[in-house]
Design a protein around this motif. Structure first.
Motif, PDB file in Angstrom:
ATOM      1  N   HIS A  58       0.826  -1.219   0.000  1.00 55.90           N
ATOM      2  CA  HIS A  58       0.000   0.000   0.000  1.00 55.90           C
ATOM      3  C   HIS A  58       0.854   1.261   0.000  1.00 55.90           C
ATOM      4  CE1 HIS A  58       0.911  -1.028   4.168  1.00 55.90           C
ATOM      5  NE2 HIS A  58       0.796   0.259   4.446  1.00 55.90           N
ATOM      6  N   THR A  59       2.118   1.106  -0.397  1.00 57.56           N
ATOM      7  CA  THR A  59       3.016   2.251  -0.575  1.00 57.56           C
ATOM      8  C   THR A  59       3.615   2.149  -1.973  1.00 57.56           C
ATOM      9  OG1 THR A  59       5.012   1.106   0.210  1.00 57.56           O
ATOM     10  CG2 THR A  59       3.621   2.173   1.889  1.00 57.56           C
ATOM     11  N   PRO A  60       4.139   3.258  -2.517  1.00 59.45           N
ATOM     12  CA  PRO A  60       4.749   3.181  -3.848  1.00 59.45           C
ATOM     13  C   PRO A  60       5.863   2.132  -3.918  1.00 59.45           C
ATOM     14  CG  PRO A  60       4.435   5.474  -3.207  1.00 59.45           C
ATOM     15  CD  PRO A  60       4.097   4.647  -2.003  1.00 59.45           C
ATOM     16  N   ASP A  61       6.731   2.104  -2.906  1.00 55.17           N
ATOM     17  CA  ASP A  61       7.833   1.150  -2.902  1.00 55.17           C
ATOM     18  C   ASP A  61       7.315  -0.281  -2.751  1.00 55.17           C
ATOM     19  OD1 ASP A  61      10.794   0.567  -2.716  1.00 55.17           O
ATOM     20  OD2 ASP A  61      10.144  -0.243  -0.796  1.00 55.17           O
ATOM     21  N   GLY A  62       6.343  -0.484  -1.873  1.00 60.60           N
ATOM     22  CA  GLY A  62       5.773  -1.814  -1.697  1.00 60.60           C
ATOM     23  C   GLY A  62       5.148  -2.335  -2.977  1.00 60.60           C
ATOM     24  N   MET A  63       4.420  -1.458  -3.680  1.00 58.34           N
ATOM     25  CA  MET A  63       3.829  -1.848  -4.961  1.00 58.34           C
ATOM     26  C   MET A  63       4.904  -2.204  -5.975  1.00 58.34           C
ATOM     27  SD  MET A  63       0.694   0.877  -5.445  1.00 58.34           S
ATOM     28  CE  MET A  63       0.353   0.302  -7.118  1.00 58.34           C
ATOM     29  N   ALA A  64       5.950  -1.392  -6.039  1.00 57.14           N
ATOM     30  CA  ALA A  64       7.036  -1.627  -6.999  1.00 57.14           C
ATOM     31  C   ALA A  64       7.708  -2.967  -6.730  1.00 57.14           C
ATOM     32  CB  ALA A  64       8.053  -0.488  -6.922  1.00 57.14           C
ATOM     33  N   GLN A  65       7.910  -3.298  -5.462  1.00 57.89           N
ATOM     34  CA  GLN A  65       8.545  -4.568  -5.114  1.00 57.89           C
ATOM     35  C   GLN A  65       7.705  -5.746  -5.584  1.00 57.89           C
ATOM     36  OE1 GLN A  65       9.444  -4.670  -0.946  1.00 57.89           O
ATOM     37  NE2 GLN A  65      10.953  -3.040  -1.055  1.00 57.89           N
ATOM     38  N   VAL A  66       6.411  -5.700  -5.314  1.00 58.91           N
ATOM     39  CA  VAL A  66       5.528  -6.809  -5.693  1.00 58.91           C
ATOM     40  C   VAL A  66       5.424  -6.928  -7.212  1.00 58.91           C
ATOM     41  CG1 VAL A  66       3.134  -7.620  -5.656  1.00 58.91           C
ATOM     42  CG2 VAL A  66       4.196  -6.763  -3.562  1.00 58.91           C
ATOM     43  N   LEU A  67       5.192  -5.813  -7.881  1.00 54.44           N
ATOM     44  CA  LEU A  67       5.005  -5.861  -9.337  1.00 54.44           C
ATOM     45  C   LEU A  67       6.304  -6.216 -10.060  1.00 54.44           C
ATOM     46  CD1 LEU A  67       2.584  -2.823  -9.849  1.00 54.44           C
ATOM     47  CD2 LEU A  67       2.038  -5.248  -9.504  1.00 54.44           C
TER      48      LEU A  67
ATOM     49  N   GLN B 124      -9.367 -10.738 -17.954  1.00 52.14           N
ATOM     50  CA  GLN B 124      -8.100 -11.465 -17.873  1.00 52.14           C
ATOM     51  C   GLN B 124      -8.006 -12.539 -18.952  1.00 52.14           C
ATOM     52  OE1 GLN B 124      -7.676 -13.680 -14.230  1.00 52.14           O
ATOM     53  NE2 GLN B 124      -5.455 -13.921 -14.433  1.00 52.14           N
ATOM     54  N   GLU B 125      -6.870 -12.572 -19.640  1.00 54.72           N
ATOM     55  CA  GLU B 125      -6.586 -13.633 -20.608  1.00 54.72           C
ATOM     56  C   GLU B 125      -5.681 -14.668 -19.956  1.00 54.72           C
ATOM     57  OE1 GLU B 125      -5.219 -11.883 -24.236  1.00 54.72           O
ATOM     58  OE2 GLU B 125      -7.017 -10.652 -24.456  1.00 54.72           O
ATOM     59  N   SER B 126      -5.534 -15.811 -20.595  1.00 56.68           N
ATOM     60  CA  SER B 126      -4.911 -16.971 -19.948  1.00 56.68           C
ATOM     61  C   SER B 126      -3.484 -16.729 -19.460  1.00 56.68           C
ATOM     62  CB  SER B 126      -4.923 -18.171 -20.897  1.00 56.68           C
ATOM     63  OG  SER B 126      -4.219 -17.846 -22.094  1.00 56.68           O
ATOM     64  N   ASP B 127      -2.718 -15.890 -20.148  1.00 51.71           N
ATOM     65  CA  ASP B 127      -1.315 -15.683 -19.772  1.00 51.71           C
ATOM     66  C   ASP B 127      -1.132 -14.484 -18.844  1.00 51.71           C
ATOM     67  OD1 ASP B 127      -2.088 -13.911 -21.742  1.00 51.71           O
ATOM     68  OD2 ASP B 127      -0.108 -13.842 -22.703  1.00 51.71           O
ATOM     69  N   GLU B 128      -2.229 -13.866 -18.424  1.00 46.60           N
ATOM     70  CA  GLU B 128      -2.143 -12.667 -17.590  1.00 46.60           C
ATOM     71  C   GLU B 128      -2.362 -12.990 -16.113  1.00 46.60           C
ATOM     72  OE1 GLU B 128      -3.755  -9.464 -20.948  1.00 46.60           O
ATOM     73  OE2 GLU B 128      -5.155 -10.331 -19.487  1.00 46.60           O
ATOM     74  N   VAL B 129      -1.847 -12.114 -15.254  1.00 44.03           N
ATOM     75  CA  VAL B 129      -2.010 -12.271 -13.809  1.00 44.03           C
ATOM     76  C   VAL B 129      -2.784 -11.074 -13.262  1.00 44.03           C
ATOM     77  CG1 VAL B 129      -0.846 -12.581 -11.582  1.00 44.03           C
ATOM     78  CG2 VAL B 129       0.236 -13.432 -13.678  1.00 44.03           C
ATOM     79  N   VAL B 130      -3.851 -11.349 -12.535  1.00 41.20           N
ATOM     80  CA  VAL B 130      -4.563 -10.282 -11.829  1.00 41.20           C
ATOM     81  C   VAL B 130      -3.902 -10.115 -10.456  1.00 41.20           C
ATOM     82  CG1 VAL B 130      -6.716  -9.612 -10.692  1.00 41.20           C
ATOM     83  CG2 VAL B 130      -6.762 -10.557 -13.013  1.00 41.20           C
ATOM     84  N   VAL B 131      -3.440  -8.892 -10.177  1.00 43.39           N
ATOM     85  CA  VAL B 131      -2.779  -8.593  -8.903  1.00 43.39           C
ATOM     86  C   VAL B 131      -3.641  -7.576  -8.154  1.00 43.39           C
ATOM     87  CG1 VAL B 131      -0.639  -7.872  -7.790  1.00 43.39           C
ATOM     88  CG2 VAL B 131      -0.559  -8.916 -10.066  1.00 43.39           C
ATOM     89  N   ILE B 132      -4.110  -7.961  -6.988  1.00 44.18           N
ATOM     90  CA  ILE B 132      -4.999  -7.100  -6.192  1.00 44.18           C
ATOM     91  C   ILE B 132      -4.209  -6.602  -4.981  1.00 44.18           C
ATOM     92  CG2 ILE B 132      -7.215  -6.937  -5.011  1.00 44.18           C
ATOM     93  CD1 ILE B 132      -8.023  -9.507  -6.644  1.00 44.18           C
ATOM     94  N   LEU B 133      -4.000  -5.299  -4.913  1.00 42.73           N
ATOM     95  CA  LEU B 133      -3.094  -4.729  -3.913  1.00 42.73           C
ATOM     96  C   LEU B 133      -3.805  -3.871  -2.877  1.00 42.73           C
ATOM     97  CD1 LEU B 133      -0.191  -3.575  -6.291  1.00 42.73           C
ATOM     98  CD2 LEU B 133      -0.356  -5.710  -4.985  1.00 42.73           C
ATOM     99  N   GLY B 134      -3.190  -3.776  -1.697  1.00 43.29           N
ATOM    100  CA  GLY B 134      -3.615  -2.795  -0.714  1.00 43.29           C
ATOM    101  C   GLY B 134      -4.176  -3.343   0.577  1.00 43.29           C
TER     102      GLY B 134
END
Length: 431
Positions: free
Chosen positions: A300-309, A392-402
């Motif tokens: 839930h922070t810019p850095d935290g999001m960057a790390q996960v993504l 979402q298509e088969s090769d994509e990942v849904v990432v739910i953050l926060g």
């Protein structure tokens, strides 16, 4: 909350002046000293300084490990706790996820660092259960508000310092100063050597790092099928394996391994052998579903999001996120900027809006996104998740953050049931 203490002149102690009476002593802390007169007026048995009762709660009979930093506190604390238990020690842990002792749940989720007396009470319970170690997260708020008064730490750990809580601290410089103030004494400390904003007393300082020379240095690593690495501590060179994903988790694991090496008499080899038993923390890089691939994380922070993504950068990412209301507004456009740089498509929604208008929070996030052609705005969080899953298509990942493993959404002062993981399971009809 009254606490009964045996063999004392008073029957109870409390930090709440409204609970004082002739049997109940008032424990004065930096947080509640403004209510001192109220405690006296209510007939408090006596007034006690919090530091003067630390020994009554057994603080001198247990090794206390304190972890602070913007990101990684919960995972690092949980990894330390897990390793200590696997190595045969009795241990307790207090933090964002709640209070645990000897692999049992003591209390559910609360503040990252509770009030002084609540922490003392948890330590007292841990001592009574025979725990040798007490692992606790230490928030920046707790440092400022002195919610760690009277605690003599066996080891203090710094994970990192990036932007957060500027609604409280006002500037990053002030936030940094607060974090670093935790490490100015001569006690043992373990510092992330790759954190450029770290400032600490070098006496009794240990360090860990990947990029820079450190007491505990990660010489090599792999992120295939989890993570693995080789740690060097002076002449000792030891490999480890873990199921955790993401480069950022290498730091969390390295800090945990170093901590256990510092505070126990186990060899580095023995410690490395139990690392793979730690499965991670619920709601942190948690894969809710494999096909379709859906991941939930607390970032839930810019850095935290960057790390996960960045940990998922080999994939095409559909990212669902918002920002908390009544919190640091300056980070919102930065979060939008991070998502725009690393996601294929963005779904901007509500997080915990609290007393703010969700549309205004979303507007703040959108200021950080220049190209909005791949942005969907949907304030209803369930609808936003549903839209991402539909597209979402088969090769994509849904990432739910926060929100991670939070089981609620805060709207005004109401805590409404809402768990990102359960919503995904419901929408995908997963049992």
């Amino acid at each position: 909350m009254k606490i009964e203490l045996p063999n004392q002149p008073y029957k109870y102690i409390t930090e709440n002046s409204a609970e004082c009476d002739k049997e109940t002593a008032f424990v004065k802390t930096s947080q509640n000293e403004k209510y001192l007169q109220n405690a006296i007026d209510r007939g408090a048995h006596s007034i006690i300084e919090v530091k003067d009762i630390a020994h009554l709660f057994g603080l001198d009979r247990i090794k206390i490990i304190g972890i602070t930093g913007t990101n990684g506190k919960t995972t690092t604390a949980s990894a330390i706790y897990s390793m200590l238990l696997d190595l045969g020690y009795k241990a307790a842990m207090q933090g964002t996820r709640g209070f645990f002792l000897n692999d049992k749940i003591g209390e559910g989720k609360s503040l990252t660092t509770p009030s002084v007396l609540n922490t003392y009470r948890h330590i007292y319970q841990a001592v009574r259960e025979g725990c040798e170690y007490f692992v606790m997260e230490v928030s920046s708020h707790a440092i400022v508000q002195k919610r760690i008064e009277g605690i003599d730490f066996e080891l203090k750990i710094l994970t990192n310092i990036t932007q957060d809580h500027l609604d409280f601290h006002k500037t990053l410089a002030e936030y940094t100063l607060v974090k670093n103030s935790f490490f100015q004494d001569e006690g043992k400390k373990l510092i992330n050597k790759d954190e450029p904003k770290a400032s600490f007393n070098i006496k009794n300082a240990f360090t860990y790092g990947i990029e820079n020379p450190a007491t505990y240095k990660l010489m090599a690593y792999s992120l295939n099928d989890g993570s693995s690495g080789i740690i060097q501590n002076f002449h000792k060179i030891v490999p480890f394996q873990a199921s955790l994903h993401g480069f950022f988790n290498l730091y969390n694991l390295l800090a945990a391994i170093a901590t256990v090496d510092i505070v126990t008499d186990k060899s580095l080899e023995e410690i490395a052998d139990v690392v793979d038993n730690f499965a991670g923390v619920s709601g942190r890089m948690e894969q809710v579903c494999q096909a379709p691939n859906v991941i939930v994380d607390f970032a839930h922070t810019p850095d935290g999001m960057a790390q996960v993504l960045n940990a998922l950068k080999e994939k095409e990412l559909l990212v669902v996120f918002g920002a908390g209301g009544d919190r640091d507004k300056l980070k919102r456009p930065l979060m939008g900027k991070v998502a725009a740089a690393l996601a294929k498509k963005i779904y901007v929604t509500s997080d915990n809006p609290r007393h703010e208008d969700p549309d205004e929070i979303i507007k703040d996030i959108l200021e950080g996104i220049e190209d909005k052609s791949n942005v969907v705005v949907e304030p209803n969080r369930k609808a936003a998740i549903e839209k991402a899953l539909e597209e979402q298509e088969s090769d994509e990942v849904v990432v739910i953050l926060g929100k991670g493993d939070e089981a609620y959404q805060i709207i005004y002062d109401e805590y409404l049931p809402f768990d990102d993981r359960e919503v995904v399971r419901e929408l995908l009809n997963i049992k």
